[in-house]
Design a protein around this motif. Structure first.
Motif, PDB file in Angstrom:
ATOM      1  N   VAL A   1      74.174  36.675   4.121  1.00 31.50           N
ATOM      2  CA  VAL A   1      73.205  37.822   4.304  1.00 31.50           C
ATOM      3  C   VAL A   1      73.107  38.133   5.791  1.00 31.50           C
ATOM      4  CG1 VAL A   1      70.912  39.021   4.027  1.00 31.50           C
ATOM      5  CG2 VAL A   1      71.804  37.496   2.130  1.00 31.50           C
ATOM      6  N   LEU A   2      72.832  37.258   6.625  1.00 33.71           N
ATOM      7  CA  LEU A   2      72.777  37.350   7.969  1.00 33.71           C
ATOM      8  C   LEU A   2      73.611  36.295   8.798  1.00 33.71           C
ATOM      9  CD1 LEU A   2      71.170  39.004  10.238  1.00 33.71           C
ATOM     10  CD2 LEU A   2      69.543  37.317  10.070  1.00 33.71           C
ATOM     11  N   SER A   3      74.527  36.740   9.726  1.00 36.41           N
ATOM     12  CA  SER A   3      75.089  35.878  10.553  1.00 36.41           C
ATOM     13  C   SER A   3      74.262  35.696  11.810  1.00 36.41           C
ATOM     14  CB  SER A   3      76.621  36.285  10.610  1.00 36.41           C
ATOM     15  OG  SER A   3      77.241  36.180   9.619  1.00 36.41           O
ATOM     16  N   VAL A   4      74.355  34.745  12.866  1.00 33.01           N
ATOM     17  CA  VAL A   4      73.519  34.719  13.864  1.00 33.01           C
ATOM     18  C   VAL A   4      74.885  34.282  15.011  1.00 33.01           C
ATOM     19  CG1 VAL A   4      72.031  33.455  15.440  1.00 33.01           C
ATOM     20  CG2 VAL A   4      71.619  33.854  12.972  1.00 33.01           C
ATOM     21  N   ALA A   5      74.745  35.167  16.048  1.00 27.48           N
ATOM     22  CA  ALA A   5      76.120  35.004  16.933  1.00 27.48           C
ATOM     23  C   ALA A   5      75.257  35.146  18.411  1.00 27.48           C
ATOM     24  CB  ALA A   5      77.281  36.075  16.548  1.00 27.48           C
ATOM     25  N   ALA A   6      76.477  35.113  19.584  1.00 28.16           N
ATOM     26  CA  ALA A   6      76.141  35.096  20.811  1.00 28.16           C
ATOM     27  C   ALA A   6      77.077  35.703  21.700  1.00 28.16           C
ATOM     28  CB  ALA A   6      75.394  34.032  21.411  1.00 28.16           C
ATOM     29  N   VAL A   7      77.042  36.523  22.636  1.00 28.80           N
ATOM     30  CA  VAL A   7      78.130  37.121  23.477  1.00 28.80           C
ATOM     31  C   VAL A   7      77.768  36.853  24.938  1.00 28.80           C
ATOM     32  CG1 VAL A   7      79.309  39.016  24.377  1.00 28.80           C
ATOM     33  CG2 VAL A   7      78.886  38.902  21.910  1.00 28.80           C
ATOM     34  N   ASP A   8      78.483  36.148  25.784  1.00 28.02           N
ATOM     35  CA  ASP A   8      78.150  35.801  27.208  1.00 28.02           C
ATOM     36  C   ASP A   8      78.635  37.081  27.988  1.00 28.02           C
ATOM     37  OD1 ASP A   8      77.838  34.932  29.688  1.00 28.02           O
ATOM     38  OD2 ASP A   8      78.767  33.093  29.337  1.00 28.02           O
ATOM     39  N   CYS A   9      77.761  37.591  28.612  1.00 31.85           N
ATOM     40  CA  CYS A   9      78.098  38.863  29.297  1.00 31.85           C
ATOM     41  C   CYS A   9      78.532  38.570  30.581  1.00 31.85           C
ATOM     42  CB  CYS A   9      77.091  40.044  29.028  1.00 31.85           C
ATOM     43  SG  CYS A   9      76.512  40.810  27.451  1.00 31.85           S
TER      44      CYS A   9
ATOM     45  N   PHE B   1      72.966  39.148  23.349  1.00 29.71           N
ATOM     46  CA  PHE B   1      73.543  39.307  24.453  1.00 29.71           C
ATOM     47  C   PHE B   1      73.020  38.501  25.506  1.00 29.71           C
ATOM     48  CE2 PHE B   1      74.695  42.505  21.532  1.00 29.71           C
ATOM     49  CZ  PHE B   1      76.085  42.808  21.684  1.00 29.71           C
ATOM     50  N   TYR B   2      73.630  37.815  26.346  1.00 28.15           N
ATOM     51  CA  TYR B   2      73.158  36.941  27.346  1.00 28.15           C
ATOM     52  C   TYR B   2      73.799  36.708  28.786  1.00 28.15           C
ATOM     53  CZ  TYR B   2      75.913  32.823  26.298  1.00 28.15           C
ATOM     54  OH  TYR B   2      76.925  32.033  26.096  1.00 28.15           O
ATOM     55  N   ASN B   3      73.420  36.220  29.614  1.00 28.44           N
ATOM     56  CA  ASN B   3      74.204  35.907  30.841  1.00 28.44           C
ATOM     57  C   ASN B   3      73.926  34.453  31.078  1.00 28.44           C
ATOM     58  OD1 ASN B   3      74.909  35.684  33.686  1.00 28.44           O
ATOM     59  ND2 ASN B   3      75.067  37.888  33.513  1.00 28.44           N
ATOM     60  N   SER B   4      74.947  33.634  31.404  1.00 28.61           N
ATOM     61  CA  SER B   4      74.945  32.167  31.327  1.00 28.61           C
ATOM     62  C   SER B   4      73.949  31.689  32.842  1.00 28.61           C
ATOM     63  CB  SER B   4      76.373  31.519  31.431  1.00 28.61           C
ATOM     64  OG  SER B   4      76.962  32.030  32.446  1.00 28.61           O
TER      65      SER B   4
ATOM     66  N   TRP C   1      59.309  29.858  23.370  1.00 27.79           N
ATOM     67  CA  TRP C   1      60.458  29.522  24.268  1.00 27.79           C
ATOM     68  C   TRP C   1      60.071  29.732  25.658  1.00 27.79           C
ATOM     69  CZ3 TRP C   1      62.341  33.721  27.015  1.00 27.79           C
ATOM     70  CH2 TRP C   1      62.093  35.118  26.720  1.00 27.79           C
ATOM     71  N   ARG C   2      59.117  31.044  25.932  1.00 27.47           N
ATOM     72  CA  ARG C   2      58.473  31.186  27.227  1.00 27.47           C
ATOM     73  C   ARG C   2      57.895  29.853  27.963  1.00 27.47           C
ATOM     74  NH1 ARG C   2      54.252  35.423  25.979  1.00 27.47           N
ATOM     75  NH2 ARG C   2      53.427  33.730  24.544  1.00 27.47           N
ATOM     76  N   HIS C   3      57.515  28.860  27.235  1.00 30.68           N
ATOM     77  CA  HIS C   3      57.067  27.650  28.000  1.00 30.68           C
ATOM     78  C   HIS C   3      58.096  26.381  27.811  1.00 30.68           C
ATOM     79  CE1 HIS C   3      52.946  29.618  26.493  1.00 30.68           C
ATOM     80  NE2 HIS C   3      53.401  30.173  27.786  1.00 30.68           N
ATOM     81  N   ILE C   4      59.215  26.648  27.460  1.00 23.97           N
ATOM     82  CA  ILE C   4      60.231  25.446  27.274  1.00 23.97           C
ATOM     83  C   ILE C   4      60.624  24.914  28.839  1.00 23.97           C
ATOM     84  CG2 ILE C   4      62.576  24.976  26.635  1.00 23.97           C
ATOM     85  CD1 ILE C   4      62.482  26.869  24.365  1.00 23.97           C
TER      86      ILE C   4
ATOM     87  N   ALA D   1      67.737  29.904  24.499  1.00 28.79           N
ATOM     88  CA  ALA D   1      68.913  29.334  23.820  1.00 28.79           C
ATOM     89  C   ALA D   1      68.428  28.208  22.888  1.00 28.79           C
ATOM     90  CB  ALA D   1      69.782  28.816  24.699  1.00 28.79           C
ATOM     91  N   PRO D   2      67.519  27.304  23.229  1.00 28.78           N
ATOM     92  CA  PRO D   2      67.193  26.329  22.028  1.00 28.78           C
ATOM     93  C   PRO D   2      66.421  27.016  20.865  1.00 28.78           C
ATOM     94  CG  PRO D   2      66.494  25.647  24.378  1.00 28.78           C
ATOM     95  CD  PRO D   2      67.021  27.029  24.298  1.00 28.78           C
ATOM     96  N   VAL D   3      65.772  28.123  21.157  1.00 31.25           N
ATOM     97  CA  VAL D   3      65.149  29.011  19.940  1.00 31.25           C
ATOM     98  C   VAL D   3      66.317  29.481  19.142  1.00 31.25           C
ATOM     99  CG1 VAL D   3      63.491  30.831  19.404  1.00 31.25           C
ATOM    100  CG2 VAL D   3      62.890  29.430  21.332  1.00 31.25           C
TER     101      VAL D   3
END
Length: 627
Positions: free
Chosen positions: A103-111, A75-78, A299-302, A87-89
């Motif tokens: 087994v596992l799906s990876v998804a995202a929702v823009d809040c 769950f993120y905010n653009s 990702w903190r140093h991207i 996001a790159p990670v």
């Protein structure tokens, strides 16, 4: 004469065609820029080229709940800078574990969208980015379990492997490959319930806290003729039987229970996977090719991605635009509207310290926000009066805000449908964070201007309200944490009215310095120390050091209510954007009018030439008349 007239007509046509061509190019450039921005922003931060499934309020529940596989949902905010970093990670993670997709799906929702906002509130998304794991067969009432984002793809993948193992141990994921530890010391049990096409069973021996074996199992579980199990160091009996004395180790058993040790240099997922694939290829068993995955690292140093095209466009824009520091009423109103309807309303229940923070926030808005109507003056105080309760649900508060807006002038906090001064070069740049900084500065300046000279004036009133809002409601958790760290010195640094304005100015510049070069930075609006030398030359001395008295004068001038830009529409009422505010359709219509006018002009000119030619034609009776 005829040649002269024809030349004039030709010149008129050339000029008109040039105007038409220029207008068409303007439209095409706008269309191209809009398409470019749309491509850059895509569907939030993720596009169809990613292995990340984009979900929204319509598709979320039907996809996630009742599914045979588990779901990892971000769950993120653009507009959130840390979401841009992460996001790159997530993209790399989704590609890296794509073999796990059953087994596992990876998804995202823009809040950040209005449609998704209620969904994010329902599932208690309190900051961005937030990762949640929804188990296989989950029901809509399930809120999901928060997953630690870690620092890298490897750390997140390891956490997920451990969580999936726990899911299976607790009885979920029956259709998955067996990723629970093999605890028996009898190898005969390994072949029970194994499909008849299985020729080899691989045993990965590793320490109990390792997840590399699970990761390798999930990577290769679709390969025919094989089965892979992992064994922890706690199963000493089986280790002794297999001749394993070191962890990690890898052995393979064939149907006759012949044990063949395979060499592994370390206990990583990659090493196990490569050793198993090498064995299978040597025995003519096809294995899937590995994808080349780019690991973005911590990702903190991207840093910012390659935005050379946007930078080029931004540099071109800089050549034609004057540098200025304007505060637009529309941006202030849009920031308040977003904060109330998207961030405050996001909380499922507002109570305790959060409720107190909201009361203070509305109180300073009621006192110092530059409203544009009589109804606006009571808007915030009415909202504040309704909060004298032990707690209020976020959904009910949101409904109250919308009801209060409808009850009065449409220019309370409706504002523009788009940002004006805070508009970025692409949809996900600037916007709300920019608007909130403008709001904070405007409120501090207004408080000091209006009441700074009163006895007992509370210099911390606005700053305390801002701190409470950022602490309890601001969606970007890391941004909130940084602001709270800076605010630890408030009581000691802010001891006078002007000090509150100066403290916020310093805090803002610290944030600009920290975020310079960050993926959230709009290349068309770089994070610089403000005021700039161009907009306020006296604010720095010849050596480049700040002159605080001059800087304060500049801030009081920029954020003064009388200097806030309130454009007006044709009806004389306050409008939303300065200038003509033409869109592509408007310009297309202009081009059509140009073309129509040009056609009329050409026809008139041609008729004029033909008429002249007709009148100048010589006839016999004319010749006799001239004799």
């Amino acid at each position: 004469m005829r040649i002269c007239l024809v030349s004039k007509v030709y010149m008129v046509v050339v000029v008109l065609l040039s105007v038409i061509n220029t207008s068409l190019n303007a439209v095409l450039n706008l269309e191209t820029k809009k398409l470019y921005d749309d491509l850059k922003s895509g569907r939030g931060l993720y596009t169809g080229d990613d292995k990340v499934i984009v979900l929204n309020s319509t598709s979320f529940k039907s996809s996630v709940f009742g599914s045979k596989n588990a779901w990892l949902v971000e769950f993120y905010n653009s507009w959130c800078g840390f979401c841009h970093r992460f996001a790159p990670v997530l993209r790399s993670l989704a590609a890296d574990i794509y073999a796990w997709r059953d087994v596992l799906s990876v998804a995202a929702v823009d809040c950040s969208t209005d449609d998704n906002n209620p969904l994010c509130r329902e599932y208690e998304v309190m900051y961005y980015p937030m990762l949640k794991l929804f188990p296989a067969g989950a029901r809509p009432a399930a809120l999901g379990s928060e997953v630690d984002k870690g620092n890298t793809v490897d750390s997140i993948r390891g956490s997920l492997a451990g969580l999936l193992r726990r899911e299976q141990v607790e009885g979920r994921g029956a259709g998955w490959p067996n990723i629970t530890p093999y605890r028996s010391s009898d190898t005969a049990n390994l072949w029970k319930n194994v499909p008849g096409n299985v020729k080899y069973i691989f045993l990965i021996f590793e320490q109990a806290d390792s997840t590399a074996g699970i990761e390798a199992i999930l990577d290769l579980h679709s390969v025919n003729s094989t089965q892979i199990r992992h064994v922890t160091s706690e199963n000493e009996g089986l280790a002794k039987l297999m001749g394993v004395s070191m962890f990690p180790s890898l052995v393979v058993l064939d149907a006759s229970s012949t044990v063949t040790p395979l060499k592994v240099s370390d206990g990583t997922r990659t090493t196990f996977r490569q050793a198993i694939k090498a064995f299978l290829e040597a025995h003519d068993i096809p294995v899937p090719k590995e994808q080349s995955i780019v690991d973005p690292g911590d990702w903190r140093h991207i840093k910012a991605p390659d935005l050379s095209e946007i930078i080029r466009v931004a540099e071109e824009e800089k050549k034609t635009k004057k540098k200025s520091e304007l505060v637009f009423q529309a941006d202030l109103e849009k920031a308040v509207k977003y904060s109330l309807e998207h961030e405050v309303s996001m909380r499922k229940l507002i109570s305790g310290a959060a409720l107190t923070a909201l009361q203070k926030y509305l109180a300073v808005l009621a006192k110092y926000f530059p409203v544009r109507s009589e109804h606006g003056k009571s808007f915030f105080s009415d909202l504040r009066a309704n909060l004298d309760v032990p707690g209020v649900e976020g959904e009910a508060f949101s409904a109250g805000v919308k009801s209060a807006e409808k009850g009065g002038s449409p220019f309370v906090i409706s504002g523009s449908q788009d940002w004006v001064g805070c508009k970025g070069s692409a949809e996900h740049y600037r916007g709300f964070p920019c608007g909130m900084w403008l709001l904070f500065h405007t409120l501090t300046v207004a408080s000091v201007s209006q009441r700074g000279g009163e006895p007992g004036f509370d210099s911390l009133e606005v700053l305390d309200a801002m701190l409470g809002y950022v602490t309890h409601f601001f969606g970007c958790r890391d941004c909130s944490r940084h602001f709270q760290e800076m605010a630890a010195s408030l009581s000691s640094e802010v001891t006078s009215p002007n000090a509150s304005v100066a403290w916020l100015w310093r805090a803002h510049n610290k944030v600009n310095l920290r975020l310079a070069g960050d993926p959230s930075e709009d290349p068309a609006h770089p994070k610089v120390q403000f005021p700039s030398p161009e907009t306020c030359p006296p604010c720095r001395d010849p050596a480049g050091a700040w002159s605080e008295p001059q800087m304060l004068q500049h801030l009081f001038r920029v954020y003064a209510p009388e200097n806030i830009v309130v454009p007006r529409g044709k009806d004389g009422r306050p409008g939303n954007t300065p200038g003509w505010n033409f869109n592509v359709f408007d310009l297309s219509l202009c081009v059509m009018l140009y073309m129509f006018s040009a056609s009329i002009c050409i026809l008139v000119c041609i008729k004029f030439v033909v008429k002249k030619r007709y009148r100048k034609k010589s006839y016999v009776h004319d010749l006799f008349g001239k004799v």
